[in-house]
Scaffold this motif. Structure first.
Motif, short mmCIF file in Angstrom:
data_model
loop_
_atom_site.label_atom_id
_atom_site.label_comp_id
_atom_site.label_asym_id
_atom_site.label_seq_id
_atom_site.Cartn_x
_atom_site.Cartn_y
_atom_site.Cartn_z
N GLU A 196 0.83 -0.97 0.53
CA GLU A 196 -0.09 0.20 -0.34
C GLU A 196 0.42 1.18 0.09
O GLU A 196 0.34 2.03 -0.82
N GLU A 197 1.97 0.98 1.15
CA GLU A 197 2.69 2.30 0.58
C GLU A 197 3.11 2.75 -0.47
O GLU A 197 3.42 3.77 -1.20
N HIS A 200 0.74 3.89 -2.81
CA HIS A 200 0.62 5.82 -2.60
C HIS A 200 2.18 6.86 -3.64
O HIS A 200 2.17 7.54 -3.94
N LYS A 203 1.73 6.12 -7.63
CA LYS A 203 0.43 7.07 -7.62
C LYS A 203 1.55 8.56 -8.09
O LYS A 203 0.74 8.50 -9.86
N ARG A 220 -8.02 3.60 2.11
CA ARG A 220 -6.27 4.06 2.32
C ARG A 220 -5.15 4.51 0.60
O ARG A 220 -4.68 5.56 0.75
N VAL A 221 -5.69 3.48 -0.02
CA VAL A 221 -5.01 3.51 -1.53
C VAL A 221 -5.56 5.00 -2.46
O VAL A 221 -4.82 4.76 -3.20
#
Ligand SMILES: Nc1ncnc2c1ncn2[C@@H]1O[C@H](COP(=O)(O)OP(=O)(O)OP(=O)(O)O)[C@@H](O)[C@H]1O
Length: 260
Positions: A196-197, A200, A203, A220-221
């Motif tokens: 997920e990090e 981010h 992106k 979250r994402v």
């Protein structure tokens, strides 16, 4: 007319009136949606609603399923990806894909990442290739963990590392869009947090479209969310609107856990 052309071309991907059939069975009905650069879009919806089927239309991965037939138009930078002259190998480099189950090749970590740039002629010598491999592994947040064992098999890594290797492999051919089909569903919470990090961080460079069952993950994402139900796109919008102020009753029922 002119305005609609300009608008369509300014999106990274524009899908218009997309239908998908498996034999006689219709899995996607009249879906129109746009995907933009520098934006993560989450596709959510109950099991079997067609999220993966629709995702696969975006780089013609459905071509590999004999019974699948796609109708409608999908443009990448204004160019119809289903046009007969479209080179599907090039298309899948421009629109890369990461699958639910990490699927590294049974080759070394180095070769997993080097394979794509080599077949696409992106490096003219070994030093350039090594540079692409290092850059891609770095961007996928894996370099420090593997730099001393690049010749070990990719399949010997942990599940989360394998998934980051697959992301490095997709990045190595310099894509514009990355499609992710439930990329964390086979991973533990720590490996999931790392992916997920990474999403981010990625992106800012790519348009990312992610299918997820996990609504917290979508929240979250992603910046945009599209809710699918029974093969139709019920609604799409900013992630915060979809989660806090959905326009459609079916979306509200799904996000409040009434079905799915
Ligand atoms: N290869 C295939 N052949 C025939 N039907 C298929 C095939 N793949 C998917 N389907 C059908 O198409 C519909 C949509 O499936 P799809 O996998 O796209 O949904 P999904 O929303 O991604 O589901 P899940 O969340 O469970 O992965 C389902 O009815 C499914 O049974």
């Amino acid at each position: 007319m002119r305005d609609s052309l300009v608008t369509a071309a300014s999106h990274k991907i524009s899908a218009r009136h997309v239908n998908v059939f498996y034999g006689d069975k219709q899995a996607i009905s009249d879906v129109s949606i746009d995907f933009d650069r520098d934006v993560v879009t989450a596709l959510i919806g109950p099991s079997g609603c067609g999220k993966s089927t629709f995702l696969r239309t975006l780089n013609r991965m459905n071509d590999t399923i004999p019974s699948a037939r796609v109708e409608g138009e999908i443009d990448l930078d204004g160019e119809d990806i289903y046009a007969p002259e479209m080179d599907v190998v090039q298309l899948r480099a421009r629109v890369g894909m990461v699958f639910q189950k990490p699927n590294p090749f049974p080759k070394s970590i180095f070769e997993n990442v080097a394979y794509g740039p080599r077949i696409h002629g992106l490096a003219s010598n070994h030093a350039q290739l090594a540079d692409i491999v290092e850059r891609s592994l770095n961007r996928a947040g894996l370099w420090d963990e593997v730099k001393d064992r690049l010749s070990d098999s990719g399949t010997a890594l942990s599940g989360g590392q394998q998934q980051r290797l697959c992301i490095a492999r997709a990045i190595a051919v310099d894509p514009e869009v990355i499609l992710m089909d439930e990329p964390c569903s086979a991973l533990d919470p720590i490996a999931t947090a790392k992916i997920e990090e990474l999403i981010h961080e990625l992106k800012g460079r790519y348009a990312i479209v992610i299918v997820t069952h996990n609504m917290q993950q979508a929240a979250r994402v992603s910046q945009r969310t599209a809710f699918f139900h029974l093969g139709a796109l019920v609604e799409s919008g900013s992630t915060s609107d979809i989660f806090t102020n959905p326009r459609q009753e079916r979306t509200k029922d799904y996000i409040t856990g009434r079905y799915g």
